[in-house]
Scaffold this motif. Structure first.
Motif, PDB file in Angstrom:
ATOM      1  N   PHE A 302       0.805  -1.212   0.000  1.00  0.00           N
ATOM      2  CA  PHE A 302       0.000   0.000   0.000  1.00  0.00           C
ATOM      3  C   PHE A 302       0.844   1.270   0.000  1.00  0.00           C
ATOM      4  O   PHE A 302       0.332   2.359   0.176  1.00  0.00           O
ATOM      5  CB  PHE A 302      -0.977   0.003   1.180  1.00  0.00           C
ATOM      6  CG  PHE A 302      -2.171  -0.856   0.914  1.00  0.00           C
ATOM      7  CD1 PHE A 302      -3.179  -0.425   0.067  1.00  0.00           C
ATOM      8  CD2 PHE A 302      -2.274  -2.109   1.472  1.00  0.00           C
ATOM      9  CE1 PHE A 302      -4.268  -1.222  -0.207  1.00  0.00           C
ATOM     10  CE2 PHE A 302      -3.358  -2.917   1.206  1.00  0.00           C
ATOM     11  CZ  PHE A 302      -4.365  -2.479   0.365  1.00  0.00           C
ATOM     12  N   ASP A 303       2.153   1.109  -0.201  1.00  0.00           N
ATOM     13  CA  ASP A 303       3.002   2.285  -0.388  1.00  0.00           C
ATOM     14  C   ASP A 303       3.000   2.612  -1.873  1.00  0.00           C
ATOM     15  O   ASP A 303       3.457   1.815  -2.701  1.00  0.00           O
ATOM     16  CB  ASP A 303       4.423   1.998   0.087  1.00  0.00           C
ATOM     17  CG  ASP A 303       5.332   3.206  -0.148  1.00  0.00           C
ATOM     18  OD1 ASP A 303       4.843   4.343  -0.065  1.00  0.00           O
ATOM     19  OD2 ASP A 303       6.521   2.996  -0.429  1.00  0.00           O
ATOM     20  N   SER A 304       2.479   3.759  -2.238  1.00  0.00           N
ATOM     21  CA  SER A 304       2.393   4.088  -3.657  1.00  0.00           C
ATOM     22  C   SER A 304       2.451   5.595  -3.860  1.00  0.00           C
ATOM     23  O   SER A 304       2.164   6.375  -2.960  1.00  0.00           O
ATOM     24  CB  SER A 304       1.101   3.525  -4.258  1.00  0.00           C
ATOM     25  OG  SER A 304      -0.016   3.913  -3.498  1.00  0.00           O
ATOM     26  N   GLU A 305       2.867   5.975  -5.062  1.00  0.00           N
ATOM     27  CA  GLU A 305       2.987   7.379  -5.437  1.00  0.00           C
ATOM     28  C   GLU A 305       1.915   7.680  -6.478  1.00  0.00           C
ATOM     29  O   GLU A 305       1.698   6.895  -7.406  1.00  0.00           O
ATOM     30  CB  GLU A 305       4.374   7.600  -6.032  1.00  0.00           C
ATOM     31  CG  GLU A 305       4.646   9.025  -6.476  1.00  0.00           C
ATOM     32  CD  GLU A 305       6.039   9.133  -7.078  1.00  0.00           C
ATOM     33  OE1 GLU A 305       6.977   9.422  -6.324  1.00  0.00           O
ATOM     34  OE2 GLU A 305       6.181   8.899  -8.285  1.00  0.00           O
ATOM     35  N   ILE A 322      -0.890  15.427  -6.489  1.00  0.00           N
ATOM     36  CA  ILE A 322       0.266  14.573  -6.224  1.00  0.00           C
ATOM     37  C   ILE A 322       0.274  14.149  -4.759  1.00  0.00           C
ATOM     38  O   ILE A 322       0.048  14.963  -3.867  1.00  0.00           O
ATOM     39  CB  ILE A 322       1.581  15.335  -6.523  1.00  0.00           C
ATOM     40  CG1 ILE A 322       1.582  15.824  -7.974  1.00  0.00           C
ATOM     41  CG2 ILE A 322       2.802  14.470  -6.222  1.00  0.00           C
ATOM     42  CD1 ILE A 322       2.613  16.907  -8.230  1.00  0.00           C
ATOM     43  N   TRP A 323       0.499  12.868  -4.506  1.00  0.00           N
ATOM     44  CA  TRP A 323       0.732  12.429  -3.127  1.00  0.00           C
ATOM     45  C   TRP A 323       1.515  11.126  -3.093  1.00  0.00           C
ATOM     46  O   TRP A 323       1.601  10.403  -4.062  1.00  0.00           O
ATOM     47  CB  TRP A 323      -0.572  12.297  -2.330  1.00  0.00           C
ATOM     48  CG  TRP A 323      -1.431  11.090  -2.625  1.00  0.00           C
ATOM     49  CD1 TRP A 323      -1.310   9.833  -2.107  1.00  0.00           C
ATOM     50  CD2 TRP A 323      -2.584  11.045  -3.484  1.00  0.00           C
ATOM     51  NE1 TRP A 323      -2.300   9.006  -2.581  1.00  0.00           N
ATOM     52  CE2 TRP A 323      -3.097   9.731  -3.425  1.00  0.00           C
ATOM     53  CE3 TRP A 323      -3.229  11.994  -4.281  1.00  0.00           C
ATOM     54  CZ2 TRP A 323      -4.225   9.340  -4.148  1.00  0.00           C
ATOM     55  CZ3 TRP A 323      -4.359  11.598  -4.995  1.00  0.00           C
ATOM     56  CH2 TRP A 323      -4.842  10.288  -4.924  1.00  0.00           C
ATOM     57  N   ARG A 324       2.108  10.871  -1.947  1.00  0.00           N
ATOM     58  CA  ARG A 324       2.813   9.614  -1.678  1.00  0.00           C
ATOM     59  C   ARG A 324       2.197   9.013  -0.424  1.00  0.00           C
ATOM     60  O   ARG A 324       2.089   9.667   0.611  1.00  0.00           O
ATOM     61  CB  ARG A 324       4.302   9.877  -1.465  1.00  0.00           C
ATOM     62  CG  ARG A 324       5.113   8.658  -0.984  1.00  0.00           C
ATOM     63  CD  ARG A 324       5.379   7.660  -2.090  1.00  0.00           C
ATOM     64  NE  ARG A 324       6.188   6.530  -1.611  1.00  0.00           N
ATOM     65  CZ  ARG A 324       7.508   6.489  -1.655  1.00  0.00           C
ATOM     66  NH1 ARG A 324       8.183   7.520  -2.130  1.00  0.00           N
ATOM     67  NH2 ARG A 324       8.165   5.425  -1.225  1.00  0.00           N
ATOM     68  N   THR A 325       1.796   7.770  -0.521  1.00  0.00           N
ATOM     69  CA  THR A 325       1.218   7.078   0.622  1.00  0.00           C
ATOM     70  C   THR A 325       2.325   6.603   1.562  1.00  0.00           C
ATOM     71  O   THR A 325       3.394   6.199   1.115  1.00  0.00           O
ATOM     72  CB  THR A 325       0.415   5.857   0.140  1.00  0.00           C
ATOM     73  OG1 THR A 325      -0.469   6.284  -0.878  1.00  0.00           O
ATOM     74  CG2 THR A 325      -0.387   5.246   1.267  1.00  0.00           C
ATOM     75  N   GLU A 326       2.062   6.656   2.830  1.00  0.00           N
ATOM     76  CA  GLU A 326       2.908   6.078   3.876  1.00  0.00           C
ATOM     77  C   GLU A 326       4.169   6.877   4.205  1.00  0.00           C
ATOM     78  O   GLU A 326       4.610   6.889   5.335  1.00  0.00           O
ATOM     79  CB  GLU A 326       3.339   4.637   3.527  1.00  0.00           C
ATOM     80  CG  GLU A 326       2.187   3.675   3.304  1.00  0.00           C
ATOM     81  CD  GLU A 326       1.405   3.378   4.568  1.00  0.00           C
ATOM     82  OE1 GLU A 326       1.863   3.747   5.663  1.00  0.00           O
ATOM     83  OE2 GLU A 326       0.306   2.784   4.473  1.00  0.00           O
ATOM     84  N   LYS A 327       4.764   7.550   3.225  1.00  0.00           N
ATOM     85  CA  LYS A 327       6.051   8.192   3.488  1.00  0.00           C
ATOM     86  C   LYS A 327       6.050   9.632   3.002  1.00  0.00           C
ATOM     87  O   LYS A 327       5.296   9.990   2.100  1.00  0.00           O
ATOM     88  CB  LYS A 327       7.167   7.427   2.777  1.00  0.00           C
ATOM     89  CG  LYS A 327       7.365   6.015   3.298  1.00  0.00           C
ATOM     90  CD  LYS A 327       8.467   5.322   2.521  1.00  0.00           C
ATOM     91  CE  LYS A 327       8.661   3.882   3.034  1.00  0.00           C
ATOM     92  NZ  LYS A 327       9.691   3.180   2.256  1.00  0.00           N
TER      93      LYS A 327
END
Length: 333
Positions: A302-305, A322-327
């Motif tokens: 589930f880490d995705s850009e 724009i977003w980045r999941t988890e980080k």
């Protein structure tokens, strides 16, 4: 209803009406679908009366609520027989007849009203769909020909996970819609939302992020002609109750004031959705979906850009989401 709808429209807000729940005297239970001649007749009369008297105020309606689960096709506490395969009181054929009756009656009352049917939940994820839900859909829409009585198919893409779970729901919705033939129906996500009791949205900030990311993805994937947030106002005040905590503003009922002693106080999700609507009003996705890296960290599925491009008529420019999941990461453009 007229006073309420008029006040909404003054503020450019719209409320979708759902026609569901029957007269107990005729069906035996308020969450039992109408299916006898008398029950269908009075169901039709009520809907025609309602659409006739809300012309110019109600533009879209939805027929019934989640008929593919026992909660709304039998009802909580129902102890009678259920269909062996679907696990509900009445089959998709029964729902289809009730929905077709409703659609014909609604158009009699207001020929311009747009009609959405199915309101399905339990869709599945990714390319894997819930077989029972999928067959319920095909039987009602295709075998029973409901697809030729409506303007849209409606889904309730719930998950207790993050917006990325909803991204997989978009794949499932594509599969459902690909089954239809002979009519170009819209797709309405009439209930998408996040409760702050759930793992993926335990804080107001995470709820706000998920409330914005979901329609951006669904619009970009082409599976969301209309996306309706669930819920506008919180239903209650119990912080551990899931249904109480979907709202993006504080409760509106008497005795439901929040810590500021006021009703309808915006939560962070309200601010986020308002900002999204400001930037994406009169904007259309470019049709290519996500430009980001689906899985930058292979150890975390589930880490995705995510990078989405919209063509904005309002700003006469391109708008990127724009977003980045988890980080947290730094990007250069």
């Amino acid at each position: 209803d007229k006073a309420f709808h008029s006040k909404l429209r003054e503020n450019d807000l719209h409320l979708m009406a759902m026609y569901g729940f029957s007269v107990t005297a005729e069906t035996g239970g308020w969450k039992y679908l109408p299916k006898t001649e008398m029950a269908l007749k009075s169901w039709a009369q009520a809907i025609e009366f309602a659409t006739k008297n809300t012309k110019g105020l109600v533009e879209r309606i939805e027929i019934w609520n989640e008929p593919n689960i026992l909660d709304f096709n039998g009802g909580v506490g129902y102890s009678g027989e259920v269909d062996n395969y679907y696990g509900v009181k009445d089959t998709p054929e029964v729902y289809a007849e009730a929905a077709k009756t409703a659609a014909v009656s609604a158009k009699k009352g207001n020929p311009d009203v747009k009609i959405g049917v199915m309101s399905l939940t339990n869709l599945g994820t990714g390319n894997s769909v819930n077989e029972k839900t999928f067959n319920f859909f095909k039987t009602a829409m295709i075998t029973s020909n409901l697809q030729n009585y409506c303007d849209a198919v409606t889904f309730h893409p719930y998950s207790d996970g993050s917006a990325e779970h909803y991204h997989n729901m978009g794949d499932a919705e594509e599969k459902y819609m690909s089954e239809l033939s002979g009519k170009n129906l819209q797709l309405w996500n009439t209930e998408y939302g996040f409760s702050t009791t759930d793992r993926a949205s335990q804080t107001e900030e995470r709820q706000a992020s998920n409330m914005v990311r979901t329609p951006v993805h669904l619009l970009s994937k082409g599976v969301g002609d209309v996306n309706v947030g669930y819920n506008f106002a919180q239903k209650g005040l119990v912080p551990t109750n899931r249904e109480d905590n979907f709202g993006i503003v504080s409760p509106g009922f008497e005795g439901g004031a929040d810590k500021y002693d006021k009703n309808y106080v915006p939560r962070q999700a309200y601010i986020a959705v308002t900002a999204m609507n400001y930037y994406l009003a009169q904007a259309t996705p470019d049709g290519h979906g996500n430009y980001g890296d689906e899985n930058p960290d292979s150890s975390n599925s589930f880490d995705s850009e995510h990078i989405y491009k919209f063509n904005s008529e309002k700003f006469n420019a391109n708008v990127y989401v724009i977003w980045r999941t988890e980080k947290s990461v730094e990007k250069e453009f």
